[in-house]
Enzyme design. Structure first.
Site, PDB file in Angstrom:
ATOM      1  N   SER A 150       0.822  -1.261   0.138  1.00 39.93           N
ATOM      2  CA  SER A 150       0.049   0.051   0.221  1.00 39.93           C
ATOM      3  C   SER A 150       0.972   1.269  -0.083  1.00 39.93           C
ATOM      4  O   SER A 150       2.181   1.075   0.024  1.00 39.93           O
ATOM      5  CB  SER A 150      -0.955  -0.017   1.239  1.00 39.93           C
ATOM      6  OG  SER A 150      -0.075   0.607   2.339  1.00 39.93           O
ATOM      7  N   LYS A 151       0.318   2.334  -0.005  1.00 40.45           N
ATOM      8  CA  LYS A 151       1.011   3.815  -0.055  1.00 40.45           C
ATOM      9  C   LYS A 151       2.037   3.673   1.062  1.00 40.45           C
ATOM     10  O   LYS A 151       2.920   4.349   0.865  1.00 40.45           O
ATOM     11  CB  LYS A 151       0.106   4.765   0.170  1.00 40.45           C
ATOM     12  CG  LYS A 151      -0.918   4.833  -1.225  1.00 40.45           C
ATOM     13  CD  LYS A 151      -1.434   6.388  -1.109  1.00 40.45           C
ATOM     14  CE  LYS A 151      -2.693   6.462  -1.752  1.00 40.45           C
ATOM     15  NZ  LYS A 151      -3.792   7.173  -1.464  1.00 40.45           N
ATOM     16  N   ARG A 152       1.763   3.178   2.411  1.00 45.74           N
ATOM     17  CA  ARG A 152       2.679   3.087   3.406  1.00 45.74           C
ATOM     18  C   ARG A 152       4.154   2.831   3.115  1.00 45.74           C
ATOM     19  O   ARG A 152       5.086   2.929   3.609  1.00 45.74           O
ATOM     20  CB  ARG A 152       1.962   2.100   4.629  1.00 45.74           C
ATOM     21  CG  ARG A 152       0.897   2.654   5.442  1.00 45.74           C
ATOM     22  CD  ARG A 152       0.608   1.719   6.470  1.00 45.74           C
ATOM     23  NE  ARG A 152       0.489   0.337   5.917  1.00 45.74           N
ATOM     24  CZ  ARG A 152       1.224  -0.937   6.087  1.00 45.74           C
ATOM     25  NH1 ARG A 152       2.307  -0.723   6.649  1.00 45.74           N
ATOM     26  NH2 ARG A 152       0.647  -1.814   5.724  1.00 45.74           N
ATOM     27  N   GLY A 158       5.524   3.579   0.554  1.00 47.09           N
ATOM     28  CA  GLY A 158       6.400   4.266  -0.429  1.00 47.09           C
ATOM     29  C   GLY A 158       5.557   4.169  -1.814  1.00 47.09           C
ATOM     30  O   GLY A 158       4.245   4.264  -1.609  1.00 47.09           O
TER      31      GLY A 158
END
Ligand code: GLU
Length: 490
Positions: free
Chosen positions: A262-264, A266
């Site tokens: 996920s965006k977490r 990067g």
């Protein structure tokens, strides 16, 4: 023209955000399978969520697919957004009358019904089912209402959804998934579900089936998260008398912490990777290996090789772990294998964007690339490598000042300047540089850092940095002289 044996695969993104790594991998597998089999790759836009869908997102996703070279044979053209192919429109929001027609067919044949349950009533049923430990399935009193009665209510202004009537008989739905093998769904797993909302908007499971059938899709390759939708879709296929395609559900992609990517973690959007200097062919290569492996275990593959070697029976069902170090390695390997003309073409926009001013001479560019590319993993890496040889005025920092304050530094730079000035030729070779450096050493009677650091300040404005024997041959004589003057003057 297609015939019944032609493979037809579609990528069906929802334009509600960016194209992320998982979506791009699905698109790649669809594309590779179509190319490998001489079939067709279709792009269908699933934009029935009007609130969340945007043209901007659709255009960006199409631009990303184009950048990856995943060109579609049918679908909306880009950038014109015109339907291209015999089974359009290819945007679901333009197909509402088609869904209405099929919903009515299902109602007419008693396989779906108009349901007037309000959201509050449904909520109440859910709460009650939960309290009694039952699955939260809708139990609609409108299941057996006659069509005439339902129509009369609607004519009087009541809002209805079209709800699918799930067979109450106890049976198993068996899916032979191309990736996961046999998957069994008990029919009581789902209750009656919505096909069309009261606004006339179809829900995903319904329009997906109608479109896949009408667009003659033979293979549905998509993310694992859709596996549980497939039982509903199988029910709709059967109710409409459509032949089912083959399904393959791709394994999920995990980050290095083994949580869903996920965006977490990067950058996960294709565009981010493009901006970070990844090459499309390397990105495809890396994504292909997230859930597939080549028969010979080959890790670096061109698009051509991927097309030749790709096959559905080598898709893995275990989750794939996204390893950015490996991605960089794959990128670096592709990047370093490019011929210098091509590599320059790829690198140039990044150098321009950073405002660097560099020679237009292809020989110089090739020479510079041969020394810098070994330190480049991505195209963006070129910026800091090329910055010292960009023809701009130097900026000197505190450490440069400190170096130039040493007693012998001015002398060293003066000697360096004179020897470069009297050099005949445009560029010093590595050997010329070593020779001149030795002459300065002798003339000034200094060595070690008292020799190297002032010269480095006179070349790049800083006492530390890349090796001078690499940089000096990339700076022409007049630039070297002018930089030495700047070092002497500040
Ligand atoms: N629009 C769906 C998605 O983006 C497509 C799912 C499918 O391929 O059936 O997840």
């Amino acid at each position: 023209m297609s015939n019944s044996s032609t493979v037809r695969v579609r990528f069906a993104p929802s334009p509600t955000g960016y194209l992320h790594v998982g979506g791009a991998r699905t698109a790649l597998y669809c594309y590779l399978y179509a190319k490998k089999t001489g079939g067709q790759f279709i792009l269908r836009i699933e934009d029935t969520d009007l609130e969340r869908s945007t043209d901007e997102s659709m255009r960006q996703q199409m631009a990303d697919l184009n950048w990856l070279g995943l060109h579609w044979d049918e679908g909306l053209s880009f950038p014109e957004l015109e339907d291209h192919g015999p089974y359009g429109p290819y945007r679901q929001s333009r197909r509402l009358d088609i869904y209405a027609e099929y919903a009515e067919k299902l109602v007419a044949s008693g396989k779906a019904y108009y349901c007037f349950l309000t959201d509050e009533e449904i909520e109440k049923q859910r709460d009650q089912a939960k309290a009694e430990g039952r699955p939260p399935q809708v139990d609609s009193p409108y299941r057996d209402m006659s069509i005439e009665e339902a129509r009369a209510r609607m004519a009087a202004g009541d809002q209805a959804v079209v709800r699918f009537k799930v067979d109450k008989v106890d049976r198993q739905y068996v899916l032979n998934d191309l990736v996961r093998g046999e998957v069994t769904f008990p029919s009581d797993m789902v209750g009656d579900f919505v096909l069309l909302r009261s606004t006339g908007m179809p829900v995903y499971n319904f329009c997906c089936v109608v479109d896949d059938a009408l667009m003659k899709i033979t293979h549905v390759l998509r993310a694992e998260e859709h596996l549980s939708n497939t039982v509903r879709q199988m029910m709709i296929y059967e109710a409409l008398g459509f032949e089912k395609p083959q399904f393959g559900h791709m394994s999920i992609i995990l980050g290095s912490d083994r949580q869903k990517l996920s965006k977490r973690h990067g950058a996960t959007s294709v565009n981010d990777y493009r901006e970070r200097g990844f090459l499309p062919e390397a990105f495809n290569n890396f994504m292909a290996l997230l859930g597939w492996s080549s028969p010979e275990g080959q890790e670096i593959l061109s698009m051509q090789e991927l097309q030749e070697q790709f096959d559905l029976d080598r898709l893995h069902h275990a989750p794939a772990v996204f390893d950015e170090d490996k991605m960089k390695w794959v990128n670096a390997t592709h990047l370093r294998a490019l011929d210098h003309g091509e590599l320059w073409r790829r690198v140039e926009p990044f150098l321009n964007e950073a405002g660097l001013i560099l020679p237009k001479d292809p020989d110089w560019q090739s020479r510079a690339l041969s020394v810098f590319k070994t330190a480049m993993e991505t195209l963006v890496d070129a910026v800091e490598l090329f910055r010292p040889v960009s023809s701009q005025a130097l900026s000197f920092d505190d450490s440069a000042k400190e170096t130039m304050n040493w007693e012998s530094s001015k002398l060293v730079v003066q000697a360096w300047r004179e020897k470069v000035q009297s050099f005949t030729g445009d560029y010093l070779s590595e050997d010329d540089f070593s020779r001149i450096q030795d002459e300065v050493k002798e003339a000034c009677g200094v060595k070690g850092k008292f020799l190297f650091m002032p010269i480095r300040v006179a070349v790049i404005g800083k006492p530390h940095g890349a090796e001078l024997k690499i940089l000096v041959p990339l700076l022409d004589k007049s630039t070297l002289v002018s930089r030495a003057d700047q070092a002497l003057a500040f």
